[in-house]
Structure formats: C-alpha cells, structure tokens
Write an enzyme that holds these catalytic residues in place. Structure first.
Site, PDB file in Angstrom:
ATOM      1  N   ARG A 115     -50.281  19.243 -30.392  1.00 34.46           N
ATOM      2  CA  ARG A 115     -49.195  20.203 -30.619  1.00 34.46           C
ATOM      3  C   ARG A 115     -48.145  20.012 -29.527  1.00 34.46           C
ATOM      4  O   ARG A 115     -48.364  19.265 -28.587  1.00 34.46           O
ATOM      5  CB  ARG A 115     -49.759  21.619 -30.494  1.00 34.46           C
ATOM      6  CG  ARG A 115     -50.483  21.780 -29.158  1.00 34.46           C
ATOM      7  CD  ARG A 115     -50.866  23.209 -28.850  1.00 34.46           C
ATOM      8  NE  ARG A 115     -51.961  23.297 -27.911  1.00 34.46           N
ATOM      9  CZ  ARG A 115     -51.875  23.223 -26.593  1.00 34.46           C
ATOM     10  NH1 ARG A 115     -50.712  23.042 -26.021  1.00 34.46           N
ATOM     11  NH2 ARG A 115     -52.936  23.309 -25.831  1.00 34.46           N
ATOM     12  N   GLU A 132     -72.300  15.972 -17.537  1.00 28.60           N
ATOM     13  CA  GLU A 132     -71.043  15.315 -17.201  1.00 28.60           C
ATOM     14  C   GLU A 132     -70.895  15.266 -15.689  1.00 28.60           C
ATOM     15  O   GLU A 132     -71.263  16.221 -14.999  1.00 28.60           O
ATOM     16  CB  GLU A 132     -69.894  16.143 -17.789  1.00 28.60           C
ATOM     17  CG  GLU A 132     -68.662  15.366 -18.120  1.00 28.60           C
ATOM     18  CD  GLU A 132     -67.672  16.239 -18.895  1.00 28.60           C
ATOM     19  OE1 GLU A 132     -67.663  16.156 -20.134  1.00 28.60           O
ATOM     20  OE2 GLU A 132     -66.944  16.999 -18.251  1.00 28.60           O
ATOM     21  N   ARG A 169     -44.123  29.152 -14.689  1.00 27.52           N
ATOM     22  CA  ARG A 169     -44.295  30.136 -15.756  1.00 27.52           C
ATOM     23  C   ARG A 169     -44.059  31.528 -15.193  1.00 27.52           C
ATOM     24  O   ARG A 169     -44.774  31.973 -14.300  1.00 27.52           O
ATOM     25  CB  ARG A 169     -45.701  30.031 -16.346  1.00 27.52           C
ATOM     26  CG  ARG A 169     -45.962  28.677 -16.964  1.00 27.52           C
ATOM     27  CD  ARG A 169     -47.227  28.666 -17.766  1.00 27.52           C
ATOM     28  NE  ARG A 169     -47.549  27.312 -18.204  1.00 27.52           N
ATOM     29  CZ  ARG A 169     -48.468  27.019 -19.112  1.00 27.52           C
ATOM     30  NH1 ARG A 169     -49.160  27.989 -19.680  1.00 27.52           N
ATOM     31  NH2 ARG A 169     -48.705  25.761 -19.459  1.00 27.52           N
ATOM     32  N   GLY A 185     -67.199  28.088 -24.007  1.00 29.04           N
ATOM     33  CA  GLY A 185     -66.597  29.115 -23.170  1.00 29.04           C
ATOM     34  C   GLY A 185     -67.221  29.253 -21.792  1.00 29.04           C
ATOM     35  O   GLY A 185     -67.207  30.324 -21.212  1.00 29.04           O
TER      36      GLY A 185
END
Lengths: 78, 457
Positions: B293, B201, B339, B165
């Site tokens: 998904r 990273e 959206r 998170g």
C-alpha cells in the site's frame, strides 16, 4: 436520586473486556469503588473505567460499542 | 482505462492527500465517511460524500458492503484504499475488482502472498533476498530447535507458531536460557492456542529499520530509494527520513536492487514498500515484510525524488505503464517527516481529541504539512491520533534538521496536546543529529528525557 458513573473520556464504550467474553458487569450487580465497569477506546488506546462509588447497577445508559462523550453517563446505580 | 471517478475508502490526512492527486489528474472524487467524519476536510474537498455508517471503524471504514454500495450509487469507477483500514485486505481488493471497479493497488493475489509472513519469507528466499535467520516455518522437535538455535546464534526469539500480536514471545540470550525457556514457550503456546508448535528467529540487536519504496506496473518495477524509520515508540514510527544516513552508497544500491528483484518476482503493480532490518555493525540487511500500500511516510520519498507517488498509483491503476525508468529516478538532498499526533508526550502520550482553536501552519522553502486539520475542526476520538505530517527537505541532513526545528517553531496547533515538543527535543538531540540510533533507541530516551517533553513557554 439515582447515582451515575460518568465517562471521563470521549470515545467508544465497551462493556466487555473482549468481544467473545462476558460483560464486566450486568444489571443487578453490585459495584464497589475501583471496580472496572467497562473500557473506553480513545484514539486506539484502551482505558479502563472504574466505578467511583458503590451501588447496585440499575441500568446501562451506554450500550456496548457505542460512541460516548466525556461527561456522559454510562451506568445508573441505586 | 483511465479513472474518471475515484472513491476514497479512508479518512484523515491520507484521504486529503489522495483527493489532491485526483484533482490534479482531473479525476472526480467520492469521499465515504462515518457519521463522526461528516465535517472532515476530505468530505469538504471531495466532489461527493457518502455516509457509510456509525463512528466505529468496523461499522463504516471496514464495512465492505457499504463501501461498494456507495461506489455503485455514485458511479465511481475506482477505489483507493489509502493505508490502514482495508488497504491490505485481499478480499476487499478482489471484491472491488469483482464489482467491475479499478482497485488502486496490487492484485489480491500479491497482497495474499506478501501479507503472509511465511509466504513472503519464502518468496524473498527464492528471489535470493536475505531474510532474518530462523526456522523456515514451525518447529516441534526440541532437539531440532536446540540445534537451530546454536546454528543461527544468540539472542534467539522463540514465539508460538499459532500466535500473534507479540503473545508468548521469549528471548534467550544463550543456550542455558534457551534450554530453560523452550519448554515454557511450548507449554504456554499449547495452553493459549492449543498448539505447542514454535517459530524461532535470530534477534538483530541495534538494528535500523530501513525500507525501500518501489513502484511497479505489473511488468516493470523501479525503486525510489530508501527511507529510514528507526525512531519508533511501541513499534509506531515517529520520525522518518530519506535517504538513510547509515547506508553507504554501495549498500544502498544492493538493498534497493534486492527490493526490485523481489517485487518483480510477484509481478507487483502499484506502490509498495519492502521493509528490512539493517545491522550497522556487520553491514548485513534482512528482509522482514512488504507493505502492499502507500505508506504514511511516503512524502519523504517524494521530496528526494520529485515523484508524486499517489499520482503514479492512480496512473498505473488506470492502465498506464511506468513512465520512469530506473535511471530517471534521482536522489537529491535529504528529507525528514515527523508525525504530529494528538497525544501529550509529557503525560505518557495520553491521547487528547478536541477542537482546533488555533492553527498556524509553517511555510517557507522546503516545508510541507500534510494534514486534515482546519480551525474549528473537532478531532474525533474514534480513530488514530495522527493530525498531520510535517515534512522538510534540504540539501543536507544537517540542514534538514535545522529546517525541521525552524518549521516546528512555526507550527501552532491549539485546543489539544500534540507531539510537537517531542520532535523539537529530538531535533536538538546530539545522537539524532549524528544519526546514531536504532529501533530500540527511542523508548529508553523517552524515559530519560520525560521532563523535557512539555510544551515550551
């Protein structure tokens, strides 16, 4: 006449900052204007609910994780 | 075994989308819903509806026992999870199959591999797909961390191996800063998670978010080209396109082929999306993660390929093989989705649930509006703010932007604030029109254009 703190928003009421933490306030605590008494989750965003008046908490009208309407009483103060 | 009765374990516009696909295939539908969604459009459209609990998602839409009970009671033989909620919960996928039902999605084992960032990274590397340069797993030795930072190049992101998170993420621009931040990051990780292990990273600056839609039947995999979703606010996609305006054809073929290789490596079944960062400047792409998904922005892919992705998911789940070969999938024209959310862009995107007083839906050629709204519907405050998705298709990107501006002008949603003014401002913006953006473009733009995001007179 008892005083009440109302929810300014509709959503889900949380009396704790996180599920594994103690509640912001419990019955018998005193609050001052600006004290955070809970959170309202509206569409996945969290809003702190601050007391708008001073007093001693006599009852929670809304329970933790309970759906509330805008204008609904959350807490009763004496 | 073809699906006869489908339970939709979701809500909102995606539940409506799934019901439509089921109806067209002659499949009966069961809509599960929380107490707050009894009046939802999906409940009205489905053949049957079952209340599975109180408004809070953890007590209803995330309540596996109640969902399986509803399936048993109604005789449903399949479950479509939509997106969000339980869609990428491997335990739910397993529980559905253990109950003797068809899971409309990949096997729980594929969800586990691709849902775990480190496992997905390893799978990508072994399939020969490039990943963002970094530590392959946790790193504990400061000297080793320093050597790796110099090797992968700056800026470098340091994060807690045990974290999540966004907690404890630090970005070092050079080796001096790295030397200063590394001990801090380790100490903070130890304090917060009891584990000082770190993960590193390379930061890809000015990267575009490009993702490849794939369809698999457990044996074969095809791609349905890419989408670009670089316009994001707080890591939430705002405006999505297909194809990407930034990708040369040779790069498109390379990127899409890499997605097919990786999906085949995990014997992928159903619809899935492989997300990449794409660096305009160098032409390099890096796999970041896979979503196992259907995605919110799937309609732009449907518009440029003519393939109904949700229908294909239902066919594949029912045991049929892919009915398209790669050569059957053609990219035609350009599609854009925006959206429409119940948020006020003029007030810091403050959410505003409420009752729909008026609704005027845009129409005409190349326009699609996927929504769960109807006049008089009260949008509950308990779930995300997505009201609908306005999708347009046209022959070229420039024409698609014009068409989007025209369609937004026709759209009227009364009774609550919406993000329509944001999209109108974006459609007028010269850099958006030129396709000149990256994943960190929108947030500063919002700060600079805050005064232009109110409802137009």
């Amino acid at each position: 006449m008892s005083k009440q703190i109302l929810s300014p928003l509709p959503g889900t009421f949380y009396s704790k900052p996180a599920p594994d933490q103690p509640p912001f306030k419990t019955v018998g605590d005193t609050v001052a204007p600006g004290d955070v008494i809970g959170l309202i989750e509206v569409m996945k965003s969290f809003h702190e609910i601050a007391a708008d008046q001073a007093g001693t908490i006599t009852a929670f009208i809304a329970d933790d994780e309970e759906p509330v309407m805008a204008g609904q009483a959350l807490i009763e103060l004496a | 075994m073809a699906i006869k009765k489908l339970l939709i374990a979701n809500r909102g516009e995606i539940a409506v989308r799934i019901i439509r696909a089921a109806q067209e295939l002659g499949i009966a539908t069961v809509q599960v819903h929380s107490a707050a969604d009894a009046d939802s459009l999906a409940v009205k459209m489905a053949d049957e509806a079952v209340n599975i609990g109180p408004p809070m998602a953890s007590k209803s839409y995330l309540n596996i026992a109640n969902i399986l009970k509803a399936a048993a009671e109604t005789g449903a033989d399949a479950v479509h999870p939509g997106y969000g909620f339980l869609a990428e919960n491997a335990d739910f996928a397993d529980a559905v199959e253990a109950a003797g039902l068809i899971w409309v999605g990949p096997k729980g084992s594929a969800i586990r591999v691709m849902g775990d960032k480190v496992a997905a990274r390893v799978a990508a590397q072994s399939a020969g797909v490039p990943v963002v340069p970094g530590s392959d797993g946790r790193i504990d030795d400061p000297d080793q961390a320093r050597a790796l930072a110099l090797k992968i190049g700056f800026p470098v992101m340091i994060k807690a191996a045990a974290g999540g998170g966004g907690r404890g993420i630090r970005i070092a621009q050079d080796i001096e800063e790295f030397d200063r931040l590394l001990p801090q990051a380790s100490a903070e990780a130890k304090a917060a998670f009891g584990d000082g292990g770190l993960y590193m990273e390379k930061v890809i600056e000015r990267a575009r978010h490009i993702e490849v839609q794939i369809l698999g039947d457990g044996t074969d995999v095809i791609h349905c080209f890419e989408r670009e979703c670089s316009l994001q606010r707080r890591r939430q996609k705002v405006w999505e396109e297909a194809p990407s305006a930034a990708l040369p054809q040779a790069m498109r073929e390379k990127l899409c082929a890499s997605a097919v290789v990786l999906a085949k490596a995990v014997q992928y079944r159903g619809a899935g999306t492989l997300e990449y960062l794409y660096d305009d400047a160098s032409g390099a792409f890096y796999f970041i993660e896979m979503n196992t998904r259907i995605q919110v922005e799937h309609p732009v892919t449907e518009m440029i390929t003519g393939i109904d992705l949700v229908r294909e998911m239902l066919r594949i789940a029912g045991g049929l093989p892919l009915r398209y070969s790669q050569n059957d999938v053609r990219l035609t024209g350009h599609a854009i989705e925006v959206r429409i959310c119940a948020e006020d862009p003029a007030q810091g995107f403050k959410p505003g649930p409420g009752t729909i007083s008026t609704l005027k839906v845009p129409g005409g050629p190349g326009v699609r509006f996927d929504t769960m709204l109807y006049q008089g519907y009260t949008v509950p405050p308990f779930y995300d703010s997505l009201l609908g998705k306005l999708i347009v298709w046209d022959e070229t990107r420039a024409q698609a932007i014009s068409r989007m501006a025209r369609a937004l002008g026709e759209l009227e949603v009364g009774g609550l604030p919406t993000t329509k003014p944001l999209h109108q401002a974006l459609a007028r913006d010269a850099e958006v029109q030129a396709g000149q953006f990256h994943t960190r473009w929108l947030e500063p733009w919002l700060d600079q254009n805050a005064d232009r995001l109110g409802e137009e007179a």
